[in-house]
Motif scaffolding. Structure first.
Motif, PDB file in Angstrom:
ATOM      1  N   GLU A 162      10.730   0.085   1.551  1.00  0.00           N
ATOM      2  CA  GLU A 162      11.154  -0.722   0.408  1.00  0.00           C
ATOM      3  C   GLU A 162      12.532  -1.329   0.650  1.00  0.00           C
ATOM      4  OE1 GLU A 162      10.933  -2.138  -3.729  1.00  0.00           O
ATOM      5  OE2 GLU A 162       9.460  -1.492  -2.239  1.00  0.00           O
ATOM      6  N   PHE A 163      13.447  -0.524   1.162  1.00  0.00           N
ATOM      7  CA  PHE A 163      14.811  -1.001   1.439  1.00  0.00           C
ATOM      8  C   PHE A 163      14.789  -2.165   2.422  1.00  0.00           C
ATOM      9  CE2 PHE A 163      18.664  -0.986   3.997  1.00  0.00           C
ATOM     10  CZ  PHE A 163      19.662  -1.004   3.025  1.00  0.00           C
ATOM     11  N   VAL A 164      14.017  -2.020   3.492  1.00  0.00           N
ATOM     12  CA  VAL A 164      13.971  -3.050   4.527  1.00  0.00           C
ATOM     13  C   VAL A 164      13.328  -4.326   3.996  1.00  0.00           C
ATOM     14  CG1 VAL A 164      13.022  -3.644   6.776  1.00  0.00           C
ATOM     15  CG2 VAL A 164      13.987  -1.381   6.409  1.00  0.00           C
ATOM     16  N   VAL A 165      12.248  -4.182   3.227  1.00  0.00           N
ATOM     17  CA  VAL A 165      11.567  -5.369   2.696  1.00  0.00           C
ATOM     18  C   VAL A 165      12.468  -6.116   1.731  1.00  0.00           C
ATOM     19  CG1 VAL A 165       9.642  -6.126   1.241  1.00  0.00           C
ATOM     20  CG2 VAL A 165       9.239  -4.524   3.118  1.00  0.00           C
ATOM     21  N   ARG A 166      13.282  -5.416   0.970  1.00  0.00           N
ATOM     22  CA  ARG A 166      14.219  -6.098   0.069  1.00  0.00           C
ATOM     23  C   ARG A 166      15.246  -6.902   0.870  1.00  0.00           C
ATOM     24  NH1 ARG A 166      13.820  -5.393  -5.226  1.00  0.00           N
ATOM     25  NH2 ARG A 166      12.163  -3.957  -5.817  1.00  0.00           N
ATOM     26  N   GLU A 215       0.821  -1.207   0.000  1.00  0.00           N
ATOM     27  CA  GLU A 215       0.000   0.000   0.000  1.00  0.00           C
ATOM     28  C   GLU A 215       0.858   1.262   0.000  1.00  0.00           C
ATOM     29  OE1 GLU A 215      -2.427  -0.449   3.433  1.00  0.00           O
ATOM     30  OE2 GLU A 215      -3.583  -2.129   2.600  1.00  0.00           O
ATOM     31  N   ARG A 216       2.054   1.179   0.582  1.00  0.00           N
ATOM     32  CA  ARG A 216       2.929   2.351   0.685  1.00  0.00           C
ATOM     33  C   ARG A 216       3.914   2.464  -0.466  1.00  0.00           C
ATOM     34  NH1 ARG A 216       3.954   4.036   6.582  1.00  0.00           N
ATOM     35  NH2 ARG A 216       2.385   2.941   7.820  1.00  0.00           N
ATOM     36  N   THR A 217       3.981   1.474  -1.338  1.00  0.00           N
ATOM     37  CA  THR A 217       4.964   1.492  -2.420  1.00  0.00           C
ATOM     38  C   THR A 217       4.330   1.207  -3.782  1.00  0.00           C
ATOM     39  OG1 THR A 217       5.510  -0.836  -1.937  1.00  0.00           O
ATOM     40  CG2 THR A 217       6.899   0.857  -0.904  1.00  0.00           C
ATOM     41  N   THR A 218       3.885  -0.013  -3.986  1.00  0.00           N
ATOM     42  CA  THR A 218       3.336  -0.399  -5.287  1.00  0.00           C
ATOM     43  C   THR A 218       2.115   0.429  -5.660  1.00  0.00           C
ATOM     44  OG1 THR A 218       4.148  -2.659  -4.996  1.00  0.00           O
ATOM     45  CG2 THR A 218       2.434  -2.318  -6.647  1.00  0.00           C
TER      46      THR A 218
END
Length: 212
Positions: free
Chosen positions: A109-113, A71-74
């Motif tokens: 995004e950085f953390v999820v990667r 919800e916060r990126t894609t």
């Protein structure tokens, strides 16, 4: 949409939203290993048992966090590709504004990667999100007349550059980044942005950077 009972439940056990926000902050600050129930309870000054009013277990919280990541990126990136624009260059400025104005949560995004390197389910979810984002960019380019192969290559150039900024934690001050935007637009689209388009874009970015 969250169930009203879930979001309205407050008091000694907190709220679902509060637990999610605490989980989000812990994830941003310390990565997936920092998202643990007891430290979150301490952060919220709540009992550990109150967590279970809102989530079955830690895995349920992690699932909610990964849904929040989308919800916060894609979602905002896809919306940016569909925003009104009079030219392809302006459409691309809308996409770049998504990243530069903070609509795309780069820290998350950085953390999820990083998380995806430890979890196959997250890795698969990330791969699916990457493809959805690329499709959105390709669709925007083809709407403006790009051939399929050209649109695919341009979409990858745009997307991989932006993800590279995030993955490398590239640091640029606002003036430096804005000075590079006209060249990026020409590389990404093969077109030059009009002065009025660049002026609107710069005002949008600078406005988003002002303290609220």
């Amino acid at each position: 949409m969250e169930n009203l009972a879930e979001t309205a439940e407050t008091g000694w056990r907190g709220s679902r939203r509060g637990w999610l926000e605490a989980g989000y902050q812990a994830l941003i600050e310390g990565g997936i290993d920092a998202v643990k129930i007891q430290p979150l309870a301490k952060r919220l000054n709540l009992s550990r048992t109150s967590f279970y009013w809102f989530f079955e277990d830690r895995e349920a919280l992690l699932t909610a966090l990964i849904e929040g990541w989308e919800e916060r990126t894609t979602d905002p990136l896809i919306r940016a590709t569909q925003e009104y624009a009079e030219t392809l260059a302006e459409g691309m400025l809308n996409v770049l504004a998504c990243f530069l104005c903070g609509l795309f949560d780069s820290k998350l995004e950085f953390v999820v990667r990083g998380w995806s390197l430890q979890d196959e389910k997250v890795e698969a979810r990330l791969a699916a999100a990457d493809e959805k984002r690329l499709v959105a960019l390709r669709n925007m380019l083809t709407r403006w007349g790009c051939e399929e192969q050209e649109a695919d290559v341009r979409a990858r150039t745009i997307y991989l550059t932006q993800i590279g900024y995030i993955s490398m934690r590239a640091q640029e001050d606002t003036d430096t980044r804005l000075a590079r935007i006209p060249a990026y637009i020409e590389i990404y689209t093969g077109q030059a942005a009009a002065p009025r388009e660049l002026a609107r874009f710069q005002a949008r970015v600078k406005s988003s950077a002002r303290p609220r």
